[in-house]
Design a protein around this motif. Structure first.
Motif, PDB file in Angstrom:
ATOM      1  N   LYS A  66     -59.353   8.827 -82.695  1.00  0.00           N
ATOM      2  CA  LYS A  66     -58.989   7.516 -82.160  1.00  0.00           C
ATOM      3  C   LYS A  66     -58.865   7.502 -80.639  1.00  0.00           C
ATOM      4  CE  LYS A  66     -58.508   5.881 -86.357  1.00  0.00           C
ATOM      5  NZ  LYS A  66     -59.431   4.866 -86.914  1.00  0.00           N
ATOM      6  N   VAL A  67     -59.103   8.636 -80.011  1.00  0.00           N
ATOM      7  CA  VAL A  67     -58.870   8.733 -78.574  1.00  0.00           C
ATOM      8  C   VAL A  67     -59.902   7.947 -77.777  1.00  0.00           C
ATOM      9  CG1 VAL A  67     -59.141  10.351 -76.645  1.00  0.00           C
ATOM     10  CG2 VAL A  67     -57.543  10.862 -78.483  1.00  0.00           C
ATOM     11  N   LYS A  68     -59.427   7.216 -76.797  1.00  0.00           N
ATOM     12  CA  LYS A  68     -60.280   6.571 -75.812  1.00  0.00           C
ATOM     13  C   LYS A  68     -60.145   7.382 -74.518  1.00  0.00           C
ATOM     14  CE  LYS A  68     -61.149   3.225 -78.700  1.00  0.00           C
ATOM     15  NZ  LYS A  68     -62.449   3.130 -79.384  1.00  0.00           N
ATOM     16  N   LYS A  69     -61.259   7.800 -73.972  1.00  0.00           N
ATOM     17  CA  LYS A  69     -61.261   8.777 -72.890  1.00  0.00           C
ATOM     18  C   LYS A  69     -60.364   8.375 -71.718  1.00  0.00           C
ATOM     19  CE  LYS A  69     -65.220  10.626 -71.746  1.00  0.00           C
ATOM     20  NZ  LYS A  69     -66.547  10.870 -71.101  1.00  0.00           N
ATOM     21  N   TYR A  70     -60.405   7.106 -71.332  1.00  0.00           N
ATOM     22  CA  TYR A  70     -59.693   6.679 -70.130  1.00  0.00           C
ATOM     23  C   TYR A  70     -58.408   5.894 -70.415  1.00  0.00           C
ATOM     24  CZ  TYR A  70     -64.314   7.775 -68.254  1.00  0.00           C
ATOM     25  OH  TYR A  70     -65.486   8.398 -67.943  1.00  0.00           O
ATOM     26  N   LYS A  71     -58.411   5.052 -71.450  1.00  0.00           N
ATOM     27  CA  LYS A  71     -57.325   4.096 -71.637  1.00  0.00           C
ATOM     28  C   LYS A  71     -56.010   4.749 -72.052  1.00  0.00           C
ATOM     29  CE  LYS A  71     -59.955  -0.116 -72.555  1.00  0.00           C
ATOM     30  NZ  LYS A  71     -60.168  -1.233 -73.491  1.00  0.00           N
ATOM     31  N   TRP A  72     -56.058   5.932 -72.629  1.00  0.00           N
ATOM     32  CA  TRP A  72     -54.817   6.564 -73.064  1.00  0.00           C
ATOM     33  C   TRP A  72     -53.938   6.972 -71.898  1.00  0.00           C
ATOM     34  CZ3 TRP A  72     -53.910   9.202 -78.262  1.00  0.00           C
ATOM     35  CH2 TRP A  72     -54.528   8.487 -79.271  1.00  0.00           C
ATOM     36  N   GLN A  73     -54.484   7.006 -70.694  1.00  0.00           N
ATOM     37  CA  GLN A  73     -53.662   7.248 -69.513  1.00  0.00           C
ATOM     38  C   GLN A  73     -52.617   6.154 -69.339  1.00  0.00           C
ATOM     39  OE1 GLN A  73     -56.237   8.484 -65.915  1.00  0.00           O
ATOM     40  NE2 GLN A  73     -57.620   7.394 -67.280  1.00  0.00           N
ATOM     41  N   LEU A  74     -52.917   4.969 -69.851  1.00  0.00           N
ATOM     42  CA  LEU A  74     -52.085   3.787 -69.621  1.00  0.00           C
ATOM     43  C   LEU A  74     -50.975   3.616 -70.645  1.00  0.00           C
ATOM     44  CD1 LEU A  74     -54.987   1.305 -68.790  1.00  0.00           C
ATOM     45  CD2 LEU A  74     -53.613   2.641 -67.190  1.00  0.00           C
ATOM     46  N   ILE A  75     -50.808   4.556 -71.554  1.00  0.00           N
ATOM     47  CA  ILE A  75     -49.810   4.429 -72.621  1.00  0.00           C
ATOM     48  C   ILE A  75     -48.402   4.163 -72.096  1.00  0.00           C
ATOM     49  CG2 ILE A  75     -48.561   5.816 -74.342  1.00  0.00           C
ATOM     50  CD1 ILE A  75     -51.296   6.729 -75.367  1.00  0.00           C
ATOM     51  N   PRO A  76     -47.936   4.847 -71.046  1.00  0.00           N
ATOM     52  CA  PRO A  76     -46.554   4.564 -70.606  1.00  0.00           C
ATOM     53  C   PRO A  76     -46.390   3.254 -69.842  1.00  0.00           C
ATOM     54  CG  PRO A  76     -47.552   6.235 -69.224  1.00  0.00           C
ATOM     55  CD  PRO A  76     -48.513   5.988 -70.336  1.00  0.00           C
ATOM     56  N   SER A  77     -47.485   2.555 -69.567  1.00  0.00           N
ATOM     57  CA  SER A  77     -47.401   1.298 -68.819  1.00  0.00           C
ATOM     58  C   SER A  77     -47.501   0.108 -69.777  1.00  0.00           C
ATOM     59  CB  SER A  77     -48.551   1.225 -67.809  1.00  0.00           C
ATOM     60  OG  SER A  77     -49.779   0.969 -68.480  1.00  0.00           O
ATOM     61  N   LYS A  78     -47.480  -1.113 -69.222  1.00  0.00           N
ATOM     62  CA  LYS A  78     -47.675  -2.323 -70.016  1.00  0.00           C
ATOM     63  C   LYS A  78     -49.025  -2.963 -69.710  1.00  0.00           C
ATOM     64  CE  LYS A  78     -44.233  -4.792 -71.389  1.00  0.00           C
ATOM     65  NZ  LYS A  78     -43.091  -5.718 -71.540  1.00  0.00           N
ATOM     66  N   MET A  79     -49.957  -2.141 -69.235  1.00  0.00           N
ATOM     67  CA  MET A  79     -51.273  -2.658 -68.887  1.00  0.00           C
ATOM     68  C   MET A  79     -52.154  -2.868 -70.115  1.00  0.00           C
ATOM     69  SD  MET A  79     -52.028  -0.466 -65.428  1.00  0.00           S
ATOM     70  CE  MET A  79     -53.613  -1.289 -65.192  1.00  0.00           C
ATOM     71  N   LEU A  80     -51.813  -2.204 -71.208  1.00  0.00           N
ATOM     72  CA  LEU A  80     -52.539  -2.414 -72.456  1.00  0.00           C
ATOM     73  C   LEU A  80     -51.867  -3.534 -73.241  1.00  0.00           C
ATOM     74  CD1 LEU A  80     -52.888   1.322 -73.561  1.00  0.00           C
ATOM     75  CD2 LEU A  80     -54.693  -0.079 -72.563  1.00  0.00           C
ATOM     76  N   SER A  81     -52.653  -4.285 -74.019  1.00  0.00           N
ATOM     77  CA  SER A  81     -52.047  -5.261 -74.918  1.00  0.00           C
ATOM     78  C   SER A  81     -51.183  -4.505 -75.923  1.00  0.00           C
ATOM     79  CB  SER A  81     -53.118  -6.065 -75.649  1.00  0.00           C
ATOM     80  OG  SER A  81     -53.778  -5.260 -76.610  1.00  0.00           O
ATOM     81  N   PHE A  82     -50.172  -5.191 -76.460  1.00  0.00           N
ATOM     82  CA  PHE A  82     -49.261  -4.505 -77.367  1.00  0.00           C
ATOM     83  C   PHE A  82     -49.994  -3.945 -78.579  1.00  0.00           C
ATOM     84  CE2 PHE A  82     -46.357  -4.209 -80.944  1.00  0.00           C
ATOM     85  CZ  PHE A  82     -45.339  -3.453 -80.391  1.00  0.00           C
TER      86      PHE A  82
END
Length: 604
Positions: free
Chosen positions: A379-395
């Protein structure tokens, strides 16, 4: 000094506890009650998580009832005193006034304050294996609702009953090797997964009372159990109402682990190879506050600039995954709360990736502790998982990632580079990076992948003939549930030794299976990764930005201990932090920022 067998409570702690009880039982408050940032342990019961919880003013029609005294008249026949000639009584009708109470119903608009939950986000069960923290709560109807951070991201409010309240979770079994020369013993705190208080907050291990019941063994004032003689014991862990026990055994055979280092090392024709020191390493580029500028949006690719064969492009490494910069909330100052991105070791099993995460510099500390993180790489996305601690991803996107990550409790990891995994388990050989080659026992920790909690601990020893010639392994690779391969640098004889350690039940046997007659790197650089590639029967050893390929000879495909090649990669002084192999594939890890890279062409 740690506290064992006797619990102590300061007056300040007592007053804080009383104040806490008063707040919990008092009226509702619109403002949050702030606490220190604490780690919360999720329980088995699931509760709704809400985006917000506010005390709002609302207008409601309220039904009122009033009573009024109402006058009314009735007609009544009254007898007349005079009787008729015939003797009959005469009557007359008169009016009589009476009163009665009448209830009147009316409605009026009244303003009042009510608690209002925000949007339903998800169930707390989705965070069962995440790293959950909180630093505030609100009281509604006498119940606490904590505002939680999950893997570093602020989320919302949940009833505190979602946490594991007053729970102790410890390793059920500990098996220690009989080691008359062990000067330290086993630290009983290593058996703790977690202990919580009455509100589900993680308790510092030093605050847990630990006692030992045994006819043969005892626990020291500092919490260590000696393994110098055989015996059994029951360790009891207690904090408040939380209580758990662990069975400990020191095995009977004092000769277990004694072997011989008698393999003739294979000589090499290496030129003098030097590498840079750790003080020349790359500067930290990842942070706990992620912005779009921090997120890396392209892969790194590094070619080998030098090889033994002279082929300048004999191999390359390329990014497959950028790790989250951190998996804990901002302000996580203590080590139990902070899940750092400083990865020391990695291991792949199929599509499962596990990492050992220690805060910067902790790997060099005595009995270094940290966290392990599990990723489902399907399920890993190469780049987007960096953003997990932020609120930049939709919930919803963020939640889909969180469901494929598990964070272990705070646990002993040692150097963190002796990591291996199988289908069900993760193993860590938790040795100190700065330990001398002493004769003390070595601790092997087994973690269940399903929960990322420790379920078994063993210790073993490996001596070359006697305690005078011990073998302490700072790098090892677990290849199945009963076998690990370990690397030992015999600096006095300028060689590397390869050892196979096999477990049968709770006992271990060690055998030297190869040796290379070289220091490989001439300026005493530390090994930063060691792994066996089963497809090609070779070892890989990493130093900073160097990678050495050596025959293992375990499957008769290669000559044991023979240097086959080496590669230098121009990583900009980013040192390798762990190696892993699954099938024919080989992986390395780099920090600053933390990323896992696949090695290409090296096995061809």
């Amino acid at each position: 000094m740690r506290r064992f067998a006797l619990g102590m409570m300061t007056s300040a702690a007592l007053m804080a506890g009383l104040a806490s009880q008063v707040q919990a039982s008092s009226k509702d408050y619109s403002k949050s009650t702030k606490t220190d940032l604490v780690t919360k342990i999720m329980g088995n019961k699931s509760y709704q998580v809400y985006s917000s919880l506010k005390l709002e003013e609302v207008t409601k029609k309220v039904k009122t009832k009033t009573k009024e005294k109402k006058k009314y008249t009735v007609k009544k026949k009254v007898a007349v005193k005079k009787k008729s000639k015939k003797g009959k009584t005469k009557y007359k009708t008169v009016k009589q006034v009476k009163y009665k109470w009448v209830t009147k119903t009316a409605y009026k608009n009244v303003k009042k304050k009510e608690w209002k939950f925000g949007k339903k986000l998800t169930a707390s069960a989705d965070f069962r294996y995440a790293h959950v923290q909180s630093k505030s709560y609100k009281v509604k109807g006498g119940k606490r609702y904590y505002y939680i951070y999950v893997d570093g991201r602020p989320v919302g409010y949940v009833n505190e009953k979602a946490f594991a309240l007053s729970k102790a979770n410890v390793v059920s079994q500990v098996s220690l090797v009989n080691n008359p020369s062990d000067s330290v013993g086993f630290n009983a705190e290593d058996a703790i997964n977690y202990v919580t208080d009455q509100h589900g907050s993680l308790v510092d291990n030093d605050s847990v009372e630990i006692s030992c019941k045994s006819a043969e063994l005892n626990i020291s004032d500092t919490g260590y159990v000696s393994s110098r003689k055989a015996g059994t014991a029951v360790l009891t862990f207690k904090y408040g109402k939380a209580k758990a026990t662990s069975k400990l055994m020191v095995r009977g055979d004092a000769k277990e682990g004694i072997s011989s280092a008698d393999v003739t090392p294979v000589k090499t024709d290496l030129p003098e190879i030097k590498t840079w020191s750790a003080s020349d390493g790359a500067s930290l580029s990842s942070s706990s506050t992620i912005t779009s500028k921090d997120a890396v949006s392209s892969s790194h690719k590094y070619w080998a600039t030098k090889t033994m064969s002279g082929n300048a492009k004999g191999a390359d490494i390329e990014t497959i995954f950028y790790h989250p910069a951190v998996l804990s909330a901002p302000g996580s100052s203590n080590l139990e709360a902070k899940v750092s991105s400083a990865v020391q070791g990695i291991d792949f099993y199929d599509n499962d990736l596990v990492t050992s995460n220690l805060d910067l510099g902790q790997a060099d500390n005595w009995e270094a502790w940290g966290h392990m993180v599990y990723y489902n790489m399907r399920k890993v996305k190469k780049y987007k998982w960096q953003l997990i601690p932020s609120k930049m991803l939709s919930f919803n996107t963020w939640l889909s990632y969180i469901k494929n990550i598990k964070v272990s409790p705070y646990m002993k990891l040692g150097h963190g580079q002796s990591v291996g995994s199988t289908k069900k388990y993760v193993y860590v050989l938790a040795n100190w990076n700065r330990s001398i080659n002493w004769s003390n026992s070595q601790e092997l920790i087994r973690v269940k992948k399903s929960t990322m909690e420790i379920d078994k601990i063993w210790t073993f020893k490996v001596w070359n003939g006697s305690a005078k010639y011990p073998r302490i392994f700072l790098n090892a690779d677990v290849i199945d549930d009963n076998t690990l391969l370990a690397l030992f640098h015999n600096a006095s004889k300028h060689r590397y030794e390869y050892w196979k350690i096999s477990r049968s039940g709770d006992s271990f046997k060690a055998k030297e299976v190869g040796a290379t007659g070289s220091d490989l790197i001439s300026n005493s650089a530390e090994v930063q990764g060691f792994v066996w590639n089963s497809a090609y029967d070779v070892y890989y050893i990493a130093f900073n930005d160097y990678l050495f390929k050596i025959g293992a000879g375990l499957d008769d495909k290669t000559d044991a201990g023979k240097l086959l090649n080496y590669y230098e990669f121009d990583t900009g002084h980013r040192e390798f932090e762990g190696l892993s192999s699954y099938g024919p594939e080989l992986y390395v890890n780099l920090n600053h920022p933390t990323e896992t890279l696949k090695v290409n062409h090296i096995t061809k």
